[in-house]
Design a protein around this motif. Structure first.
Motif, PDB file in Angstrom:
ATOM      1  N   PRO A  19       0.760  -1.367  -0.143  1.00 29.71           N
ATOM      2  CA  PRO A  19       0.125  -0.047  -0.148  1.00 29.71           C
ATOM      3  C   PRO A  19       0.784   1.291  -0.007  1.00 29.71           C
ATOM      4  O   PRO A  19       2.022   1.216   0.433  1.00 29.71           O
ATOM      5  N   ALA A  20       0.380   2.242  -0.602  1.00 31.18           N
ATOM      6  CA  ALA A  20       1.106   3.644  -0.525  1.00 31.18           C
ATOM      7  C   ALA A  20       1.269   3.963   0.782  1.00 31.18           C
ATOM      8  O   ALA A  20       0.297   3.969   1.877  1.00 31.18           O
ATOM      9  N   ASP A  27       2.005  17.330   1.931  1.00 34.62           N
ATOM     10  CA  ASP A  27       2.717  16.369   0.764  1.00 34.62           C
ATOM     11  C   ASP A  27       1.295  15.991  -0.048  1.00 34.62           C
ATOM     12  O   ASP A  27       0.363  16.209   0.204  1.00 34.62           O
ATOM     13  N   THR A  28       1.831  15.345  -1.140  1.00 35.01           N
ATOM     14  CA  THR A  28       0.803  14.707  -1.983  1.00 35.01           C
ATOM     15  C   THR A  28       1.239  13.244  -1.798  1.00 35.01           C
ATOM     16  O   THR A  28       2.250  12.516  -1.416  1.00 35.01           O
ATOM     17  N   LEU A  31      -2.136   7.537  -5.605  1.00 34.81           N
ATOM     18  CA  LEU A  31      -3.211   6.458  -5.269  1.00 34.81           C
ATOM     19  C   LEU A  31      -3.684   5.959  -6.761  1.00 34.81           C
ATOM     20  O   LEU A  31      -4.679   6.885  -7.029  1.00 34.81           O
ATOM     21  N   ASP A  32      -3.603   4.913  -7.319  1.00 33.37           N
ATOM     22  CA  ASP A  32      -3.922   4.212  -8.650  1.00 33.37           C
ATOM     23  C   ASP A  32      -3.820   5.342  -9.710  1.00 33.37           C
ATOM     24  O   ASP A  32      -4.448   5.686 -10.447  1.00 33.37           O
ATOM     25  N   GLY A  33      -2.539   5.872  -9.688  1.00 28.31           N
ATOM     26  CA  GLY A  33      -2.114   6.845 -10.494  1.00 28.31           C
ATOM     27  C   GLY A  33      -2.747   8.160 -10.364  1.00 28.31           C
ATOM     28  O   GLY A  33      -2.502   9.029 -11.214  1.00 28.31           O
ATOM     29  N   VAL A  34      -3.614   8.510  -9.591  1.00 21.98           N
ATOM     30  CA  VAL A  34      -3.930   9.819  -9.334  1.00 21.98           C
ATOM     31  C   VAL A  34      -3.301  10.829  -8.264  1.00 21.98           C
ATOM     32  O   VAL A  34      -3.038  10.155  -6.922  1.00 21.98           O
ATOM     33  N   THR A  35      -2.805  11.766  -8.610  1.00 28.37           N
ATOM     34  CA  THR A  35      -2.267  12.774  -7.344  1.00 28.37           C
ATOM     35  C   THR A  35      -3.238  13.273  -6.535  1.00 28.37           C
ATOM     36  O   THR A  35      -4.140  13.978  -6.877  1.00 28.37           O
ATOM     37  N   THR A  97     -15.738  17.693 -16.087  1.00 32.49           N
ATOM     38  CA  THR A  97     -15.486  17.510 -14.843  1.00 32.49           C
ATOM     39  C   THR A  97     -14.305  18.254 -14.399  1.00 32.49           C
ATOM     40  O   THR A  97     -13.201  18.082 -15.113  1.00 32.49           O
ATOM     41  N   PRO A  98     -14.225  18.815 -13.395  1.00 26.52           N
ATOM     42  CA  PRO A  98     -12.944  19.437 -12.825  1.00 26.52           C
ATOM     43  C   PRO A  98     -11.876  18.578 -12.310  1.00 26.52           C
ATOM     44  O   PRO A  98     -12.283  17.640 -11.462  1.00 26.52           O
ATOM     45  N   LEU A  99     -10.509  18.778 -12.757  1.00 23.29           N
ATOM     46  CA  LEU A  99      -9.594  18.385 -12.219  1.00 23.29           C
ATOM     47  C   LEU A  99      -8.985  18.647 -10.890  1.00 23.29           C
ATOM     48  O   LEU A  99      -9.110  19.911 -10.546  1.00 23.29           O
ATOM     49  N   GLY A 100      -8.568  17.525 -10.123  1.00 20.76           N
ATOM     50  CA  GLY A 100      -7.909  18.137  -8.684  1.00 20.76           C
ATOM     51  C   GLY A 100      -8.426  17.556  -7.443  1.00 20.76           C
ATOM     52  O   GLY A 100      -9.096  16.475  -7.623  1.00 20.76           O
ATOM     53  N   THR A 101      -8.208  17.957  -6.334  1.00 16.38           N
ATOM     54  CA  THR A 101      -8.451  17.337  -5.168  1.00 16.38           C
ATOM     55  C   THR A 101      -9.339  18.273  -4.423  1.00 16.38           C
ATOM     56  O   THR A 101      -9.354  19.583  -4.448  1.00 16.38           O
TER      57      THR A 101
END
Length: 232
Positions: A19-20, A27-28, A31-35, A97-101
């Protein structure tokens, strides 16, 4: 232990996925290639990994000690019919759809509150809208028409038409809000949720199968500061 056997054991350990690792507040984590931009105290994450067309893989993660662990995932997630776009470049009505967290501050839906759900949940009632009227001070907010302050009579086809939530009993059986455009920038749009799949692409939200949302509702916990991270 013989040298050759030791080397084989080491190689095996290196090939086993783990697991990550959890990150510090500043930090960032990927997970599953998504930042994912981790908020202070965040211990729950939903990742949205765009796969093809309007499809995406949607995964729920939780932190266990110093590691992020995948709890469940759905391969049939959806994004907007207009694709993905940087959050600050999104335009209302674009279907993007907006990108980001983004934070996931509370949920709403068509059912009465259940004991297992986070207390932030709100049941949709007659006259509840999500305001998308650019002339309203309540832009991108949940509001009942009896409270006034927006042109609720405008049809959904109007550029300033708001969403009457009861018109979407399938998609909004359960929906989790996001913090996209929480500062109410006009013409950027809003009503960006994680909700139940409809028949196809969304109008800018992220959607997932019904079972995913039903299961998520029993796990989301505002004390664990959940976020959703949308990537390409």
């Amino acid at each position: 232990m013989k040298p050759l056997l030791s080397l084989l054991l080491l190689a095996t350990l290196l090939l086993v996925p783990s697991p990550a690792l959890a990150t510090s507040a500043a930090d960032t984590v990927t997970l599953d290639g998504v930042t994912v931009r981790v908020r202070p105290g965040t211990e729950q994450v939903v990742t949205v990994n765009h796969t093809k067309g309007h499809h995406a893989r949607v995964t729920f993660w939780s932190r266990s000690g110093q590691r992020w662990e995948k709890r469940f995932a759905a391969g049939d997630g959806r994004i907007g019919y207009g694709g993905l776009v940087r959050a600050k470049r999104r335009v209302q009505g674009s279907g993007r759809t907006p990108l980001g967290t983004f934070r996931m501050p509370w949920a709403f839906g068509m059912h009465h509150q259940k004991d297992a759900w986070d207390p932030s949940y709100r049941k949709v009632r007659t006259g509840d809208y999500w305001v998308l009227d650019n002339q309203s001070d309540h832009y991108n907010r949940y509001r009942n028409k009896q409270q006034g302050g927006f042109r609720w009579r405008l049809p959904a086809s109007d550029p300033n038409g708001s969403e009457r939530l009861q018109d979407y009993p399938v998609q909004y059986e359960w929906a989790v809000t996001t913090s996209f455009n929480s500062n109410q920038v006009k013409q950027r749009g809003g009503a960006i949720f994680l909700h139940v799949n409809g028949s196809g692409a969304t109008a800018g939200c992220v959607s997932a199968p019904r079972w995913f949302l039903k299961r998520l509702m029993r796990r989301l916990d505002q004390d664990r500061k959940p976020v959703i991270a949308i990537g390409r």
